[in-house]
Design an enzyme around this catalytic site. Structure first.
Site, short mmCIF file in Angstrom:
data_model
loop_
_atom_site.label_atom_id
_atom_site.label_comp_id
_atom_site.label_asym_id
_atom_site.label_seq_id
_atom_site.Cartn_x
_atom_site.Cartn_y
_atom_site.Cartn_z
CB SER A 145 -0.88 0.00 1.26
OG SER A 145 -1.55 1.22 1.44
CE1 TYR A 158 -5.20 -1.92 4.36
CE2 TYR A 158 -3.96 0.14 4.17
CZ TYR A 158 -4.55 -0.97 3.58
OH TYR A 158 -4.49 -1.13 2.22
#
Length: 253
Positions: A145, A158
């Site tokens: 990410s 996350y």
């Protein structure tokens, strides 16, 4: 080797996690279009449409019903798959996100996000990498990410997992590259998926994000397909431990 052969997955089998929708579905169908047969790992009922799309492309598709929030179960099922199937490519796409201020993150959310995004990813990869290494060939592609590089806001668990995925990609590559297994990652930018729905629903955040992206738009899941086919195929045989950013230029801004 011809350019066509460099990007062909004909004769290979790829396992993709979290392929029911979004990036996982687009990548799974893209791999099938490149010639791969597919194994989809996740909740079986949610993968029916993806399986049908893959079958329509003329490829074999098997769905494995598994709860990726249960690392022990993932390890057990992965060991069985490693024994019964010849898996040439693993795409670790499944991931979940929670949104809370850092002071409000509770233990349940912390554990669940780490279990799905990191612990299950590791044990699945570990089990399927063993026969790859024994054969002297294989590809593992993790989905990282932008938050593998940045801190983010209100997404602490996350962010922790995505930093760890980038590190795990490099660590596994160091050990497996000498045995013919390439381990790399794709870091998507702001992609229009369920995980980013909350951001897109906030007019101010949506506008601010879009204005920073040099490409002038959010990405779509299809924007990740080319990177996935590249990292899954022969074209990337000398690429090891790399995190390929596909973000419309966000990190360059």
């Amino acid at each position: 080797m011809s350019v066509e052969a460099l990007f062909s997955l004909s004769g290979s089998t790829a396992l993709v996690t979290g392929a029911s929708r979004g990036i996982g579905r687009a990548v799974a169908c893209g791999l099938a279009a490149a010639g791969a047969d597919l194994i989809l790992a996740g909740r079986a009922a949610s993968h029916e449409d993806t399986a049908a799309a893959i079958t329509a492309l003329g490829r074999r598709c098997t769905v494995i019903d598994i709860d990726l929030a249960d690392p022990a179960r993932v390890r057990s099922v992965a060991a069985r798959v490693a024994r019964d199937e010849t898996v040439d490519v693993v795409i670790n796409n499944a991931g979940i996100i929670t949104r809370d201020d850092v002071l409000d993150v509770d233990a349940g959310d912390w554990a669940r996000v780490l279990d799905v995004n990191l612990t299950s990813l590791f044990f699945l990869s570990q089990q399927l990498a063993a026969p790859m290494a024994a054969r002297g060939r294989g590809k593992i592609v993790n989905v990282a990410s932008l938050l593998s590089f940045q801190g983010g806001v209100r997404v602490t668990p996350y962010t922790v997992t995505k930093h760890a995925v980038a590190g795990l990609t490099r660590a596994m590559a160091n050990e497996l590259a000498p045995r013919g297994v390439q381990v790399n990652a794709i870091a998507p930018g702001y992609i229009a998926t369920d995980n980013t729905e909350a951001l897109r629903a906030d007019p101010d955040r949506h506008r601010a994000i879009t204005e920073r992206i040099p490409a002038g738009r959010w990405g779509s899941p299809d924007d990740l397909v080319g990177a996935a086919v590249f990292l899954a195929g022969p074209a990337s045989d000398y690429v090891n431990g790399h995190v390929l950013v596909v973000d419309g230029g966000w990190l360059a801004r």
